[in-house]
Design a protein around this motif. Sequence first.
Motif, short mmCIF file in Angstrom:
data_model
loop_
_atom_site.label_atom_id
_atom_site.label_comp_id
_atom_site.label_asym_id
_atom_site.label_seq_id
_atom_site.Cartn_x
_atom_site.Cartn_y
_atom_site.Cartn_z
N LEU A 158 0.83 -1.22 0.00
CA LEU A 158 0.00 0.00 0.00
C LEU A 158 0.86 1.26 0.00
O LEU A 158 0.43 2.30 -0.49
N GLY A 159 2.05 1.16 0.55
CA GLY A 159 3.00 2.28 0.47
C GLY A 159 3.32 2.60 -0.99
O GLY A 159 3.43 3.75 -1.38
N ARG A 160 3.41 1.54 -1.77
CA ARG A 160 3.73 1.70 -3.20
C ARG A 160 2.47 2.01 -4.01
O ARG A 160 2.53 2.74 -4.99
N CYS A 161 1.34 1.45 -3.63
CA CYS A 161 0.06 1.60 -4.36
C CYS A 161 -1.00 2.18 -3.42
O CYS A 161 -1.96 1.48 -3.06
N PRO A 162 -0.88 3.45 -3.03
CA PRO A 162 -1.76 3.99 -1.98
C PRO A 162 -3.22 4.11 -2.40
O PRO A 162 -4.09 4.25 -1.53
N SER A 163 -3.51 4.03 -3.69
CA SER A 163 -4.91 4.19 -4.11
C SER A 163 -5.75 2.95 -3.76
O SER A 163 -6.98 3.02 -3.75
N VAL A 164 -5.11 1.83 -3.45
CA VAL A 164 -5.86 0.59 -3.22
C VAL A 164 -6.70 0.67 -1.94
O VAL A 164 -7.87 0.29 -1.93
N ALA A 165 -6.11 1.16 -0.85
CA ALA A 165 -6.84 1.29 0.43
C ALA A 165 -6.10 2.28 1.31
O ALA A 165 -4.90 2.48 1.15
N ARG A 166 -6.83 2.89 2.27
CA ARG A 166 -6.23 3.95 3.09
C ARG A 166 -5.30 3.42 4.17
O ARG A 166 -4.29 4.01 4.48
N ARG A 167 -5.70 2.31 4.80
CA ARG A 167 -4.88 1.78 5.89
C ARG A 167 -5.05 0.28 6.03
O ARG A 167 -5.97 -0.30 5.46
#
Length: 331
Positions: A201-210
């Motif tokens: 998610l650090g690399r693909c932040p659009s997938v989910a917020r947390r």
Amino acid sequence: MKRLALCHTPTPLWHHPALDALVGCELWVKRDDMTSGAAAGNKIRKLEYLMADALAHGATAVITCGGLQSNHARATALVARELGLSPVLLLRTKDPSAAQPLTGNLLLDRLVGADVRLITPDQYRARAELMAELSAELAARGEVPYVIPEGGSNGLGSFGYVAAVEELMEQQAAGDLPPDVDLLAVACGSGGTAAGVALGLGRCPSVARRVAAFAVCDDRAYFEDAIAGIVQEARALDETLPPPALLEIYDEFKGPAYGVASAEQLEFVSRVARACGLVLEPTYTGKALFGLSRLRDKPSRALFVHTGGLPGLLADGEVMAAAWARAAVGA
Ligand SMILES: *Cc1c(COP(=O)(O)O)cnc(C)c1O
């Protein structure tokens, strides 16, 4: 990073209104219980990287460890045989001299002829040393052993879940997953999956917020440490990896002990299965989704990674039957 193609990907995204009602939010399920056949679950994603490394080192045998019904040990044993390697498993059980029921994961370990070494919970605490000794023993016999830590949870293994989040990003772009996912929920047993997802998610932040990691054993402080260690190892291996996304560890839904679920958690597993046919198990996915259903600050849209574990459930018949008997009395 070297990677073998072991998984059936992309795994489906699944949604059911009856599950939304039970959990209390819009819930999408990433079906990583469908990553393979008998080797399915989250561990095979880690093994794509770990086994590639084993082969690169010329390994002839693979050593790993876990509980008697370890999903990780089973996936490792099956994949090892697929690749022509000999699996050696250190498995934890209360009484190693007793006959162990040949069900679930252990049945599959035995089916592929894994070299199973049973050890006590006390001995298991020194698992790293025991695996190093075993490694020396095999090397003396002319084998080239490769040691995989508990759960496949090290920096290298965590890349399996960085890749899974990249897969999710593509599925979101294709319209298979809606945007604006508040929270990505996952069960946490040795921390490698949570670490990989947070890095992904650090690399693909659009997938989910947390990320919400639901501990099934130990506690928040233990996993904060363990996950930070795995994240650090992964970022040393791949310097292009940005810092991980926000990750919260919940340890209040872990139940009475590792591998032991509360009556409420067992009932939840039964209720989900009856409502929509989704099969969870009481050691990991049942506790995690139960936890999500009990969160005080419910997300409006969540994504749950179903990490598999079906063989473990198939060894838990007695426990489950007691739960649905109680549920019937209460109904
Ligand atoms: C191992 C396992 C987990 C936990 O994953 P970790 O990476 O060890 O934290 C979750 N669900 C299932 C079914 C597992 O076998």
